[in-house]
Design a protein around this motif. Structure first.
Motif, short mmCIF file in Angstrom:
data_model
loop_
_atom_site.label_atom_id
_atom_site.label_comp_id
_atom_site.label_asym_id
_atom_site.label_seq_id
_atom_site.Cartn_x
_atom_site.Cartn_y
_atom_site.Cartn_z
N UNK A 132 0.83 -1.19 0.00
CA UNK A 132 0.00 0.00 0.00
C UNK A 132 0.86 1.24 0.00
N UNK A 133 0.30 2.36 0.41
CA UNK A 133 1.00 3.63 0.40
C UNK A 133 1.44 4.04 1.81
N UNK A 134 1.64 3.06 2.69
CA UNK A 134 2.04 3.38 4.05
C UNK A 134 3.45 3.92 4.13
N UNK A 135 3.70 4.71 5.18
CA UNK A 135 5.02 5.31 5.35
C UNK A 135 6.07 4.26 5.70
N UNK A 136 5.70 3.24 6.43
CA UNK A 136 6.66 2.20 6.81
C UNK A 136 7.17 1.45 5.58
N UNK A 137 6.27 1.11 4.67
CA UNK A 137 6.70 0.42 3.46
C UNK A 137 7.54 1.34 2.58
N UNK A 138 7.20 2.61 2.53
CA UNK A 138 7.98 3.55 1.72
C UNK A 138 9.40 3.67 2.25
N UNK A 139 9.55 3.71 3.59
CA UNK A 139 10.89 3.78 4.16
C UNK A 139 11.68 2.51 3.90
N UNK A 140 11.02 1.36 4.00
CA UNK A 140 11.70 0.10 3.72
C UNK A 140 12.10 0.00 2.25
N UNK A 141 11.23 0.50 1.36
CA UNK A 141 11.57 0.47 -0.07
C UNK A 141 12.77 1.35 -0.38
N UNK A 142 12.83 2.53 0.25
CA UNK A 142 13.98 3.42 0.03
C UNK A 142 15.26 2.81 0.57
N UNK A 143 15.15 2.05 1.65
CA UNK A 143 16.34 1.40 2.20
C UNK A 143 16.91 0.38 1.22
N UNK A 144 16.02 -0.40 0.59
CA UNK A 144 16.47 -1.35 -0.44
C UNK A 144 17.08 -0.61 -1.61
N UNK A 145 16.45 0.49 -2.01
CA UNK A 145 16.96 1.27 -3.15
C UNK A 145 18.33 1.86 -2.84
N UNK A 146 18.57 2.26 -1.59
CA UNK A 146 19.88 2.82 -1.24
C UNK A 146 20.97 1.78 -1.32
N UNK A 147 20.67 0.53 -0.95
CA UNK A 147 21.66 -0.53 -1.06
C UNK A 147 21.97 -0.81 -2.53
N UNK A 148 20.93 -0.86 -3.36
CA UNK A 148 21.16 -1.06 -4.80
C UNK A 148 21.97 0.10 -5.38
N UNK A 149 21.67 1.33 -4.96
CA UNK A 149 22.40 2.50 -5.47
C UNK A 149 23.86 2.45 -5.05
N UNK A 150 24.13 2.01 -3.83
CA UNK A 150 25.52 1.89 -3.35
C UNK A 150 26.30 0.88 -4.20
N UNK A 151 25.66 -0.25 -4.50
CA UNK A 151 26.33 -1.26 -5.33
C UNK A 151 26.59 -0.72 -6.73
N UNK A 152 25.58 -0.10 -7.33
CA UNK A 152 25.72 0.41 -8.70
C UNK A 152 26.74 1.53 -8.78
N UNK A 153 26.76 2.42 -7.79
CA UNK A 153 27.71 3.54 -7.81
C UNK A 153 29.15 3.05 -7.71
N UNK A 154 29.39 2.10 -6.82
CA UNK A 154 30.75 1.59 -6.66
C UNK A 154 31.21 0.83 -7.90
N UNK A 155 30.30 0.07 -8.49
CA UNK A 155 30.65 -0.67 -9.70
C UNK A 155 30.96 0.29 -10.84
N UNK A 156 30.11 1.31 -11.00
CA UNK A 156 30.32 2.27 -12.09
C UNK A 156 31.62 3.06 -11.90
N UNK A 157 31.92 3.44 -10.68
CA UNK A 157 33.14 4.17 -10.40
C UNK A 157 34.37 3.33 -10.74
N UNK A 158 34.35 2.05 -10.36
CA UNK A 158 35.48 1.17 -10.64
C UNK A 158 35.67 0.99 -12.15
N UNK A 159 34.57 0.78 -12.88
CA UNK A 159 34.67 0.57 -14.32
C UNK A 159 35.15 1.83 -15.02
N UNK A 160 34.70 3.00 -14.57
CA UNK A 160 35.16 4.24 -15.19
C UNK A 160 36.67 4.41 -15.02
#
Length: 304
Positions: A135-163
Motif C-alpha cells: 500500500x502507500x504506508x510510510x513504513x513500506x515507503x521507508x523500507x523500499x527506500x532502504x532497499x533502493x539505497x543498497x542497490x544504489x551503493x552497489x551500482x555507484x561503486x561498480x560504475x566508479x570502478x569501471x570508469x
C-alpha cells in the motif's frame, strides 16, 4: 501490447520510478557557479561532481530524483574532448569472473564483486520490505527506500570502478582489443548469472567504445567464436577441450599457458591482424553515445 506480444501495460508510479524535470534557458539562471531554478528565491545547494568546461554556458538543466531519494542536477552544454597523446602500445583484454579483466601484459585485475560484498545487507533490507503491508504506508515507503539505497551503493561503486579502469586502459594504449561476449546468453546459466551480472561486462565494453572515440583510440572486437583460450600462442595448436576448471594447461609443444593470459595474448594478436591487414572485418553495432562503430573481426567457423 497492440501487436499481441505483451500484456496490458502497468501503471508507472511517480513515487517509485525516477522523477525528473527539464528546464530550458528561460527556466533557470546560472551565474558565478550558482544555479537558481524558476520560482526559487535562493540558489540550489549543490555538491559539484566536476566543474563545467571553461567558458561553457548550460542550455538545458535537468533535475531528477532516483529511487533512493537522491537529487541530481545535470547540465547540457557544448564541450570538445581533447584527444589523448598518441602512443604505440596495444593491449588485449580477456574478461572473466575471478579476474574481472586479464591483460595481454600478464596483469590481472581482480573482480571487486560489489554485489557479493553487500549481499547480506541487501537481503536484510529486502526481508524487512517483504514484511511490510502493501500500500502507500510510510513504513513500506521507508523500507523500499532502504532497499533502493543498497542497490544504489552497489551500482555507484561498480560504475566508479569501471570508469577508472576503462579510462586507464584507453589513455595508456592506442589499440584496445576485446572479445565479443554474448552476455545475454550467459545470464541464462543460473549458476553463473549472478556473477556475470555483477561483473557488468556490457558496461565495460560500452565505456571502452565511447572513450576510444573520445580520445582518438582504436577499439577492435574479436568474434565470439574465436578460440582464444584453447589456442596455443606458441605453436598455434587448438586444444580439443578445455573445461572452465582448468586454469593452466600444457600444449603438445611444451609451452605452459595460464588460461586467461594466453587468451588475452591471442585476442591481442587477432585484433592487431584485423587492425593492420583489415582481414575479416565487418561493421560492429554503433555506440549510442558516439554513433561511431568499432571494428569487429569475423572468424569463419571450422567445419566438423
Amino acid at each position: 501490447f497492440f501487436g499481441k506480444r505483451a500484456k496490458y501495460p502497468r501503471f508507472k508510479s511517480r513515487k517509485k520510478s525516477r522523477r525528473s524535470a527539464e528546464y530550458t534557458t528561460s527556466g533557470f539562471r546560472f551565474r558565478a557557479g550558482r544555479l537558481t531554478l524558476a520560482k526559487m528565491a535562493d540558489p540550489l545547494a549543490i555538491v559539484w561532481s566536476r566543474p563545467l568546461p571553461e567558458g561553457a554556458t548550460p542550455s538545458t538543466v535537468t533535475v531528477s530524483q532516483d529511487a533512493a531519494g537522491r537529487w541530481f542536477v545535470s547540465m547540457l552544454c557544448d564541450d570538445t574532448v581533447t584527444l589523448a597523446p598518441p602512443t604505440t602500445s596495444a593491449v588485449g583484454i580477456d574478461a572473466g569472473i575471478t579476474s574481472l579483466v586479464t591483460l595481454s601484459t600478464g596483469e590481472k585485475i581482480a573482480n571487486p564483486r560489489h554485489e557479493r560484498r553487500d549481499r547480506a545487507r541487501l537481503a536484510k533490507a529486502q526481508r524487512e520490505l517483504s514484511r511490510k503491508a502493501r500500500g502507500d504506508g510510510a513504513n513500506r515507503a521507508r523500507a523500499r527506500r532502504k532497499v533502493a539505497r543498497v542497490h544504489a551503493r552497489i551500482a555507484d561503486r561498480r560504475r566508479d570502478f569501471l570508469h577508472k579502469l576503462t579510462t586507464r586502459l584507453v589513455r595508456e594504449n592506442q589499440t584496445v582489443v576485446i572479445e565479443d561476449l554474448s552476455v545475454r546468453n550467459m545470464v541464462k546459466n543460473h549458476t553463473l548469472a549472478r556473477a556475470v551480472s555483477d561483473a557488468a561486462w556490457s558496461d565495460l565494453r560500452s565505456m571502452l567504445e565511447y572513450k576510444s572515440a573520445w580520445y582518438g583510440r582504436e577499439l577492435v572486437v574479436v568474434d565470439r567464436f574465436f578460440p582464444s583460450s584453447k589456442l596455443c600462442g606458441a605453436c598455434g595448436t587448438i586444444r580439443a577441450k578445455l573445461p572452465l576448471n582448468v586454469r593452466e594447461w600444457t600444449c603438445e609443444c611444451g609451452a605452459v599457458h595460464d588460461r586467461d593470459v594466453n587468451a588475452a595474448k591471442n585476442i591481442l594478436a587477432a585484433g592487431l591482424a584485423v587492425s593492420v591487414w583489415g582481414a575479416g572485418v565487418r561493421p560492429q553495432r554503433e555506440s549510442s553515445r558516439t554513433g561511431q562503430p568499432a571494428v569487429k573481426q569475423k572468424t569463419p567457423r571450422r567445419e566438423p
